[in-house]
Design a protein around this motif. Structure first.
Motif, PDB file in Angstrom:
ATOM      1  N   VAL A 199       4.310  -7.196  12.265  1.00 24.45           N
ATOM      2  CA  VAL A 199       4.594  -8.565  12.600  1.00 24.45           C
ATOM      3  C   VAL A 199       4.493  -8.819  11.124  1.00 24.45           C
ATOM      4  CG1 VAL A 199       5.679 -10.201  13.330  1.00 24.45           C
ATOM      5  CG2 VAL A 199       5.096  -8.459  15.360  1.00 24.45           C
ATOM      6  N   GLU A 200       4.937  -9.591  10.610  1.00 22.54           N
ATOM      7  CA  GLU A 200       4.510 -10.446   9.003  1.00 22.54           C
ATOM      8  C   GLU A 200       5.274 -11.493   9.412  1.00 22.54           C
ATOM      9  OE1 GLU A 200       6.543  -6.046   7.332  1.00 22.54           O
ATOM     10  OE2 GLU A 200       6.502  -7.811   7.923  1.00 22.54           O
ATOM     11  N   ASP A 246       3.409   5.232   7.512  1.00 31.33           N
ATOM     12  CA  ASP A 246       4.402   5.764   9.323  1.00 31.33           C
ATOM     13  C   ASP A 246       5.587   4.647  10.119  1.00 31.33           C
ATOM     14  OD1 ASP A 246       1.391   7.572   9.390  1.00 31.33           O
ATOM     15  OD2 ASP A 246       3.191   8.761   9.149  1.00 31.33           O
ATOM     16  N   TYR A 247       4.678   2.745   9.744  1.00 25.96           N
ATOM     17  CA  TYR A 247       4.791   1.519  10.742  1.00 25.96           C
ATOM     18  C   TYR A 247       4.765   1.578   9.654  1.00 25.96           C
ATOM     19  CZ  TYR A 247       2.293   4.549  14.429  1.00 25.96           C
ATOM     20  OH  TYR A 247       2.190   5.854  15.194  1.00 25.96           O
ATOM     21  N   TRP A 248       5.936   0.289   9.579  1.00 31.61           N
ATOM     22  CA  TRP A 248       6.556  -0.975   9.235  1.00 31.61           C
ATOM     23  C   TRP A 248       7.015  -2.309  10.007  1.00 31.61           C
ATOM     24  CZ3 TRP A 248       6.883   0.163   3.731  1.00 31.61           C
ATOM     25  CH2 TRP A 248       6.618   0.690   2.893  1.00 31.61           C
ATOM     26  N   ARG A 285      -4.869  -0.840  19.729  1.00 26.01           N
ATOM     27  CA  ARG A 285      -5.524  -0.386  19.976  1.00 26.01           C
ATOM     28  C   ARG A 285      -6.136   0.366  18.584  1.00 26.01           C
ATOM     29  NH1 ARG A 285      -6.907   1.730  26.139  1.00 26.01           N
ATOM     30  NH2 ARG A 285      -4.665   1.718  26.070  1.00 26.01           N
ATOM     31  N   THR A 286      -5.221   1.204  18.196  1.00 26.04           N
ATOM     32  CA  THR A 286      -6.217   1.993  16.624  1.00 26.04           C
ATOM     33  C   THR A 286      -6.024   1.182  15.279  1.00 26.04           C
ATOM     34  OG1 THR A 286      -4.254   3.140  16.250  1.00 26.04           O
ATOM     35  CG2 THR A 286      -5.994   4.008  18.084  1.00 26.04           C
ATOM     36  N   PHE A 287      -5.708   0.463  14.794  1.00 27.41           N
ATOM     37  CA  PHE A 287      -5.095  -0.450  13.939  1.00 27.41           C
ATOM     38  C   PHE A 287      -6.504   0.129  12.804  1.00 27.41           C
ATOM     39  CE2 PHE A 287      -4.339  -4.000  10.785  1.00 27.41           C
ATOM     40  CZ  PHE A 287      -4.703  -3.996  10.385  1.00 27.41           C
ATOM     41  N   SER A 288      -7.815  -0.030  13.393  1.00 31.51           N
ATOM     42  CA  SER A 288      -9.092   0.376  12.216  1.00 31.51           C
ATOM     43  C   SER A 288      -8.727   1.548  11.899  1.00 31.51           C
ATOM     44  CB  SER A 288     -10.547  -0.301  12.890  1.00 31.51           C
ATOM     45  OG  SER A 288     -10.777   0.695  13.844  1.00 31.51           O
ATOM     46  N   SER A 289      -8.213   3.025  12.818  1.00 32.42           N
ATOM     47  CA  SER A 289      -7.864   3.883  12.239  1.00 32.42           C
ATOM     48  C   SER A 289      -7.103   3.781  11.022  1.00 32.42           C
ATOM     49  CB  SER A 289      -7.917   5.101  12.840  1.00 32.42           C
ATOM     50  OG  SER A 289      -9.140   4.839  14.068  1.00 32.42           O
ATOM     51  N   HIS A 290      -5.887   3.076  10.669  1.00 34.41           N
ATOM     52  CA  HIS A 290      -5.674   3.017   9.686  1.00 34.41           C
ATOM     53  C   HIS A 290      -5.546   2.290   9.127  1.00 34.41           C
ATOM     54  CE1 HIS A 290      -2.712   3.792  13.980  1.00 34.41           C
ATOM     55  NE2 HIS A 290      -1.856   3.620  13.278  1.00 34.41           N
ATOM     56  N   ILE A 291      -4.647   2.962   7.301  1.00 35.89           N
ATOM     57  CA  ILE A 291      -4.856   2.396   5.936  1.00 35.89           C
ATOM     58  C   ILE A 291      -3.229   1.492   5.566  1.00 35.89           C
ATOM     59  CG2 ILE A 291      -3.504   4.113   4.816  1.00 35.89           C
ATOM     60  CD1 ILE A 291      -5.314   3.590   2.892  1.00 35.89           C
ATOM     61  N   MET A 292      -3.662   0.178   5.845  1.00 35.50           N
ATOM     62  CA  MET A 292      -2.685  -1.013   5.678  1.00 35.50           C
ATOM     63  C   MET A 292      -2.572  -1.311   4.484  1.00 35.50           C
ATOM     64  SD  MET A 292      -2.456  -1.650   8.829  1.00 35.50           S
ATOM     65  CE  MET A 292      -1.132  -3.270   7.986  1.00 35.50           C
ATOM     66  N   TYR A 336       6.761  -6.885   2.740  1.00 36.79           N
ATOM     67  CA  TYR A 336       6.691  -5.279   3.865  1.00 36.79           C
ATOM     68  C   TYR A 336       4.904  -5.763   3.795  1.00 36.79           C
ATOM     69  CZ  TYR A 336      11.569  -4.896   3.936  1.00 36.79           C
ATOM     70  OH  TYR A 336      12.838  -5.645   3.834  1.00 36.79           O
ATOM     71  N   CYS A 337       4.998  -5.669   5.493  1.00 34.71           N
ATOM     72  CA  CYS A 337       3.721  -4.919   6.098  1.00 34.71           C
ATOM     73  C   CYS A 337       3.758  -2.785   6.330  1.00 34.71           C
ATOM     74  CB  CYS A 337       3.128  -5.459   6.891  1.00 34.71           C
ATOM     75  SG  CYS A 337       1.684  -4.871   7.461  1.00 34.71           S
ATOM     76  N   ALA A 338       2.868  -2.550   6.144  1.00 30.13           N
ATOM     77  CA  ALA A 338       3.129  -1.224   6.614  1.00 30.13           C
ATOM     78  C   ALA A 338       1.489  -0.542   6.827  1.00 30.13           C
ATOM     79  CB  ALA A 338       3.344   0.239   5.313  1.00 30.13           C
ATOM     80  N   ALA A 339       1.794   0.429   7.817  1.00 29.97           N
ATOM     81  CA  ALA A 339       0.520   1.037   8.158  1.00 29.97           C
ATOM     82  C   ALA A 339       0.407   2.579   8.216  1.00 29.97           C
ATOM     83  CB  ALA A 339      -0.131   0.580   9.409  1.00 29.97           C
ATOM     84  N   SER A 340      -0.594   3.191   8.284  1.00 27.22           N
ATOM     85  CA  SER A 340      -0.554   5.288   7.554  1.00 27.22           C
ATOM     86  C   SER A 340      -2.060   5.776   8.246  1.00 27.22           C
ATOM     87  CB  SER A 340      -0.388   5.321   6.101  1.00 27.22           C
ATOM     88  OG  SER A 340      -0.529   6.550   6.005  1.00 27.22           O
ATOM     89  N   PHE A 341      -2.090   6.483   9.276  1.00 27.38           N
ATOM     90  CA  PHE A 341      -2.946   6.207   9.988  1.00 27.38           C
ATOM     91  C   PHE A 341      -4.142   7.707   8.805  1.00 27.38           C
ATOM     92  CE2 PHE A 341      -5.423   7.492  13.897  1.00 27.38           C
ATOM     93  CZ  PHE A 341      -5.806   9.323  13.550  1.00 27.38           C
ATOM     94  N   GLY A 342      -5.290   6.899   9.168  1.00 22.10           N
ATOM     95  CA  GLY A 342      -6.280   8.184   8.204  1.00 22.10           C
ATOM     96  C   GLY A 342      -6.345   7.314   7.384  1.00 22.10           C
ATOM     97  N   CYS A 343      -7.680   6.947   6.237  1.00 24.49           N
ATOM     98  CA  CYS A 343      -7.745   6.338   5.728  1.00 24.49           C
ATOM     99  C   CYS A 343      -8.381   6.500   4.256  1.00 24.49           C
ATOM    100  CB  CYS A 343      -9.640   5.696   5.987  1.00 24.49           C
ATOM    101  SG  CYS A 343     -10.159   5.411   8.145  1.00 24.49           S
ATOM    102  N   LEU A 344      -7.292   7.688   3.956  1.00 26.95           N
ATOM    103  CA  LEU A 344      -7.429   7.546   2.241  1.00 26.95           C
ATOM    104  C   LEU A 344      -5.683   6.932   2.059  1.00 26.95           C
ATOM    105  CD1 LEU A 344      -7.112  11.698   2.519  1.00 26.95           C
ATOM    106  CD2 LEU A 344      -9.004   9.922   2.038  1.00 26.95           C
ATOM    107  N   PHE A 345      -6.080   6.527   0.744  1.00 26.73           N
ATOM    108  CA  PHE A 345      -5.722   5.531  -0.325  1.00 26.73           C
ATOM    109  C   PHE A 345      -4.060   6.267  -0.240  1.00 26.73           C
ATOM    110  CE2 PHE A 345      -7.148   1.881  -0.820  1.00 26.73           C
ATOM    111  CZ  PHE A 345      -8.757   2.054  -1.878  1.00 26.73           C
ATOM    112  N   ARG A 346      -2.995   5.443   0.189  1.00 24.99           N
ATOM    113  CA  ARG A 346      -1.435   6.161  -0.072  1.00 24.99           C
ATOM    114  C   ARG A 346      -0.853   4.614  -0.606  1.00 24.99           C
ATOM    115  NH1 ARG A 346      -3.771   7.963   5.097  1.00 24.99           N
ATOM    116  NH2 ARG A 346      -3.671  10.097   4.885  1.00 24.99           N
ATOM    117  N   THR A 347      -0.526   4.927  -2.146  1.00 25.33           N
ATOM    118  CA  THR A 347       0.804   3.634  -2.949  1.00 25.33           C
ATOM    119  C   THR A 347       2.316   4.113  -2.494  1.00 25.33           C
ATOM    120  OG1 THR A 347       0.586   4.710  -5.028  1.00 25.33           O
ATOM    121  CG2 THR A 347      -1.522   3.426  -4.415  1.00 25.33           C
TER     122      THR A 347
END
Length: 124
Positions: free
Chosen positions: A5-6, A112-114, A27-34, A95-106
């Motif tokens: 939620v932005e 995965d989540y918006w 509970r897995t926020f810290s496992s997602h790149i934002m 928009y805020c977005a999240a992707s599982f894992g810690c590799l940069f994604r652009t």
């Protein structure tokens, strides 16, 4: 699974500043790149910034580098976008977005989540 939620969008004059926030549930926020993306009317969604899982690594789109700063607080499940020296061309839905894992994604398709977006208008 994360829900995002932005908040913090609004109307600002050129040269002004805004800080966007994105609160995540789960509970897995810290496992997602934002990431933050933006979309202006009639244009494709554009990469703005991304931040690694621990917050130590950051990457920015060329049009915002030096003006915007992304940060995150894993204790609060929140990611921020500090926007300074705003220009009329920064006007867009952000928009805020999240992707599982810690590799940069652009790219849009890697996330995965918006969130639902927050509107930023830069105008005098």
């Amino acid at each position: 699974q994360l829900q995002l939620v932005e908040s913090g969008g609004g109307l600002v004059q050129p040269g002004g500043s805004l800080r966007l926030s994105c609160a995540a549930s789960g509970r897995t926020f810290s496992s997602h790149i934002m990431g933050w993306f933006r979309q202006a009317p009639g244009k494709e969604r554009e990469f703005v910034a991304t931040i690694g899982c621990s917050g130590g690594s950051k990457n920015y789109g060329g049009s915002v580098k030096g003006r915007f700063t992304i940060s995150r607080d894993n204790a609060k499940n929140t990611v921020y976008l500090q926007m300074n020296s705003l220009k009329p061309e920064d006007t867009a839905d952000y928009y805020c977005a999240a992707s599982f894992g810690c590799l940069f994604r652009t790219v849009v398709g890697a996330y995965d989540y918006w969130g639902q977006g927050t509107q930023v208008t830069v105008s005098s």
